[in-house]
Design a protein around this motif. Structure first.
Motif, PDB file in Angstrom:
ATOM      1  N   LYS A 191       0.155  48.250  45.452  1.00 32.06           N
ATOM      2  CA  LYS A 191      -0.092  46.943  44.840  1.00 32.06           C
ATOM      3  C   LYS A 191      -1.587  46.716  44.620  1.00 32.06           C
ATOM      4  CE  LYS A 191       4.084  44.863  46.756  1.00 32.06           C
ATOM      5  NZ  LYS A 191       4.651  43.786  47.611  1.00 32.06           N
ATOM      6  N   LYS A 192      -1.898  45.783  43.751  1.00 28.67           N
ATOM      7  CA  LYS A 192      -3.274  45.557  43.316  1.00 28.67           C
ATOM      8  C   LYS A 192      -4.187  45.011  44.412  1.00 28.67           C
ATOM      9  CE  LYS A 192      -2.305  44.828  38.404  1.00 28.67           C
ATOM     10  NZ  LYS A 192      -2.431  43.882  37.263  1.00 28.67           N
ATOM     11  N   LYS A 193      -3.634  44.448  45.449  1.00 26.27           N
ATOM     12  CA  LYS A 193      -4.482  43.858  46.493  1.00 26.27           C
ATOM     13  C   LYS A 193      -5.181  44.913  47.337  1.00 26.27           C
ATOM     14  CE  LYS A 193      -0.403  43.110  49.419  1.00 26.27           C
ATOM     15  NZ  LYS A 193       0.395  42.082  50.122  1.00 26.27           N
ATOM     16  N   TYR A 194      -4.807  46.189  47.139  1.00 22.99           N
ATOM     17  CA  TYR A 194      -5.463  47.282  47.862  1.00 22.99           C
ATOM     18  C   TYR A 194      -6.437  48.000  46.922  1.00 22.99           C
ATOM     19  CZ  TYR A 194      -1.750  46.332  51.198  1.00 22.99           C
ATOM     20  OH  TYR A 194      -0.900  45.708  52.074  1.00 22.99           O
ATOM     21  N   SER A 195      -7.298  48.806  47.494  1.00 27.03           N
ATOM     22  CA  SER A 195      -8.344  49.461  46.704  1.00 27.03           C
ATOM     23  C   SER A 195      -7.732  50.439  45.698  1.00 27.03           C
ATOM     24  CB  SER A 195      -9.306  50.206  47.637  1.00 27.03           C
ATOM     25  OG  SER A 195      -8.648  51.288  48.261  1.00 27.03           O
ATOM     26  N   GLN A 196      -8.525  50.771  44.686  1.00 30.10           N
ATOM     27  CA  GLN A 196      -8.049  51.663  43.636  1.00 30.10           C
ATOM     28  C   GLN A 196      -7.720  53.056  44.177  1.00 30.10           C
ATOM     29  OE1 GLN A 196     -10.785  52.083  40.390  1.00 30.10           O
ATOM     30  NE2 GLN A 196      -9.464  53.451  39.207  1.00 30.10           N
ATOM     31  N   LYS A 197      -8.522  53.526  45.119  1.00 27.95           N
ATOM     32  CA  LYS A 197      -8.289  54.848  45.713  1.00 27.95           C
ATOM     33  C   LYS A 197      -6.944  54.896  46.441  1.00 27.95           C
ATOM     34  CE  LYS A 197      -9.947  57.834  49.440  1.00 27.95           C
ATOM     35  NZ  LYS A 197     -10.941  57.988  50.520  1.00 27.95           N
ATOM     36  N   ILE A 198      -6.665  53.870  47.237  1.00 30.79           N
ATOM     37  CA  ILE A 198      -5.411  53.823  47.997  1.00 30.79           C
ATOM     38  C   ILE A 198      -4.227  53.691  47.037  1.00 30.79           C
ATOM     39  CG2 ILE A 198      -4.073  52.502  49.664  1.00 30.79           C
ATOM     40  CD1 ILE A 198      -6.330  54.136  50.884  1.00 30.79           C
ATOM     41  N   ARG A 199      -4.360  52.862  46.021  1.00 28.27           N
ATOM     42  CA  ARG A 199      -3.268  52.677  45.055  1.00 28.27           C
ATOM     43  C   ARG A 199      -2.960  53.984  44.332  1.00 28.27           C
ATOM     44  NH1 ARG A 199      -6.200  48.248  43.113  1.00 28.27           N
ATOM     45  NH2 ARG A 199      -6.241  49.214  41.037  1.00 28.27           N
ATOM     46  N   LYS A 200      -3.997  54.704  43.959  1.00 29.77           N
ATOM     47  CA  LYS A 200      -3.811  55.958  43.227  1.00 29.77           C
ATOM     48  C   LYS A 200      -3.089  56.995  44.087  1.00 29.77           C
ATOM     49  CE  LYS A 200      -6.446  59.472  40.684  1.00 29.77           C
ATOM     50  NZ  LYS A 200      -7.814  59.898  40.262  1.00 29.77           N
ATOM     51  N   LEU A 201      -3.509  57.145  45.349  1.00 25.48           N
ATOM     52  CA  LEU A 201      -2.868  58.103  46.237  1.00 25.48           C
ATOM     53  C   LEU A 201      -1.421  57.707  46.541  1.00 25.48           C
ATOM     54  CD1 LEU A 201      -5.799  58.687  48.766  1.00 25.48           C
ATOM     55  CD2 LEU A 201      -4.931  60.318  47.080  1.00 25.48           C
ATOM     56  N   ALA A 202      -1.183  56.408  46.663  1.00 27.27           N
ATOM     57  CA  ALA A 202       0.177  55.930  46.937  1.00 27.27           C
ATOM     58  C   ALA A 202       1.104  56.220  45.769  1.00 27.27           C
ATOM     59  CB  ALA A 202       0.150  54.437  47.253  1.00 27.27           C
ATOM     60  N   LYS A 203       0.627  56.005  44.561  1.00 26.88           N
ATOM     61  CA  LYS A 203       1.449  56.255  43.371  1.00 26.88           C
ATOM     62  C   LYS A 203       1.718  57.745  43.178  1.00 26.88           C
ATOM     63  CE  LYS A 203       0.051  52.063  40.922  1.00 26.88           C
ATOM     64  NZ  LYS A 203      -0.686  51.502  39.766  1.00 26.88           N
ATOM     65  N   LYS A 204       0.768  58.575  43.559  1.00 29.93           N
ATOM     66  CA  LYS A 204       0.949  60.030  43.448  1.00 29.93           C
ATOM     67  C   LYS A 204       1.822  60.584  44.573  1.00 29.93           C
ATOM     68  CE  LYS A 204      -2.520  62.629  42.569  1.00 29.93           C
ATOM     69  NZ  LYS A 204      -3.878  63.236  42.672  1.00 29.93           N
ATOM     70  N   GLY A 205       1.996  59.807  45.634  1.00 22.82           N
ATOM     71  CA  GLY A 205       2.805  60.252  46.759  1.00 22.82           C
ATOM     72  C   GLY A 205       2.082  61.214  47.679  1.00 22.82           C
ATOM     73  N   THR A 206       0.758  61.210  47.646  1.00 28.36           N
ATOM     74  CA  THR A 206      -0.028  62.127  48.475  1.00 28.36           C
ATOM     75  C   THR A 206      -0.848  61.390  49.540  1.00 28.36           C
ATOM     76  OG1 THR A 206      -1.842  62.054  46.867  1.00 28.36           O
ATOM     77  CG2 THR A 206      -0.208  63.829  46.626  1.00 28.36           C
ATOM     78  N   LEU A 207      -0.514  60.144  49.776  1.00 25.86           N
ATOM     79  CA  LEU A 207      -1.278  59.330  50.719  1.00 25.86           C
ATOM     80  C   LEU A 207      -1.098  59.836  52.153  1.00 25.86           C
ATOM     81  CD1 LEU A 207      -2.999  56.678  51.069  1.00 25.86           C
ATOM     82  CD2 LEU A 207      -0.831  55.569  51.653  1.00 25.86           C
ATOM     83  N   GLN A 208      -2.203  59.966  52.866  1.00 26.11           N
ATOM     84  CA  GLN A 208      -2.204  60.342  54.275  1.00 26.11           C
ATOM     85  C   GLN A 208      -2.719  59.160  55.101  1.00 26.11           C
ATOM     86  OE1 GLN A 208      -1.192  63.387  55.324  1.00 26.11           O
ATOM     87  NE2 GLN A 208      -1.021  64.358  53.306  1.00 26.11           N
ATOM     88  N   PHE A 209      -2.336  59.136  56.358  1.00 22.73           N
ATOM     89  CA  PHE A 209      -2.873  58.094  57.231  1.00 22.73           C
ATOM     90  C   PHE A 209      -4.400  58.167  57.288  1.00 22.73           C
ATOM     91  CE2 PHE A 209       1.341  58.265  59.674  1.00 22.73           C
ATOM     92  CZ  PHE A 209       1.831  57.165  58.999  1.00 22.73           C
TER      93      PHE A 209
END
Length: 284
Positions: A191-209
């Protein structure tokens, strides 16, 4: 085990009913004495109103008030024995472990492991565990809930033995679990309330803790909540861990639960240290 649990709950229910009956009997007894007091003092004769009021007030403070106090005190003692003095106690590891074997073909993100143990005398049943990532944002906090899984080395059951069962039957009173980024967590972070970097990784499905800690630093905290019922009284309690930060995450894995010896007569710090030992053979 379920049959025994129902039996203990039945005993607990009967004890509570007996307590209520004793309180009711105390009130009825006071009321009966009050009727006798009225007849003895002839208070139904209202010719001397001042004397009647004085006698009523005197009886109220000498009989009714003590009965109420005794009843409330008995209820408080019973409640304290059932809930506050429950012989269950859960401690959490000082650190979260980050082993490399949590990254598999099915898991695209590294998982973190946590450990907890029941050092109380009595067993805990019907366990549930919740983990919360807390991201402060001005006047409010964003709360993210990851997915919890078994560690793979130890089946997680809803029954957590206490110190007595562990000593008598050799059942481990330590549990080790792993948590991963959940689908709801990934969806929230896109969602937009988070930073662009976090949003991008979340949408790509590669987000790590690790990406979350890189973004929010020590402001991001993790808390673990364990809920369980005392096997004897049925009283449900919540146990909360301390707030884990980025400095409480260690690379490696916890040592085997069978190797753990929790010292009974030592400080809480020593007990926590005994379940927090990490084998750092992994390089993540």
């Amino acid at each position: 085990m379920r049959k025994n649990t129902d039996g203990f709950r039945y005993i607990h229910m009967v004890s509570f009913s007996l307590l209520n009956s004793s309180i009711l009997s105390c009130i009825i007894y006071s009321t009966k004495n009050f009727s006798d007091f009225i007849r003895k003092k002839k208070l139904y004769n209202m010719s001397n109103l001042q004397s009647t009021i004085y006698n009523l007030i005197q009886y109220f403070f000498q009989n009714i008030i003590p009965s109420i106090v005794v009843s409330l005190l008995a209820s408080w003692i019973f409640w304290s024995c059932s809930f506050k003095l429950s012989l269950t106690k859960v401690i959490f590891s000082k650190y979260l472990a980050k082993p490399d074997d949590t990254l598999t073909d099915n898991r695209k993100s590294y998982g973190y492991r946590f450990r907890f143990a029941n050092i109380g005398r009595r067993d805990l049943i019907e366990l549930t565990v919740t983990i919360k990532f807390i991201i402060p944002d001005g006047t409010r906090d964003h709360i993210l809930v990851p997915e919890i899984s078994n560690s793979g080395k130890q089946a997680f059951m809803t029954f957590l033995p206490g110190r007595r069962t562990h000593k008598k039957y050799g059942r481990s009173n330590v549990r080790t679990m792993t948590f991963y980024p959940s689908e709801s967590m990934i969806h929230e972070l896109s969602k937009k309330k988070y930073s662009q970097k976090i949003r991008k990784l979340a949408k790509k499905g590669t987000l790590q803790f690790k990406d979350l800690f890189d973004e929010y630093g020590e402001k991001l905290t993790i808390r673990i909540y364990v809920y369980g019922n005392d096997k004897v009284t049925g009283a449900r309690r919540m146990f909360e861990s301390h707030a884990y930060t980025m400095y409480d995450i260690k690379e490696g894995d916890f040592i085997g639960a069978k190797k753990i010896r929790i010292p009974h007569w030592r400080s809480m710090e020593t007990k926590q240290s005994s379940i927090s030992q990490i084998n750092r053979k992994y390089n993540v």
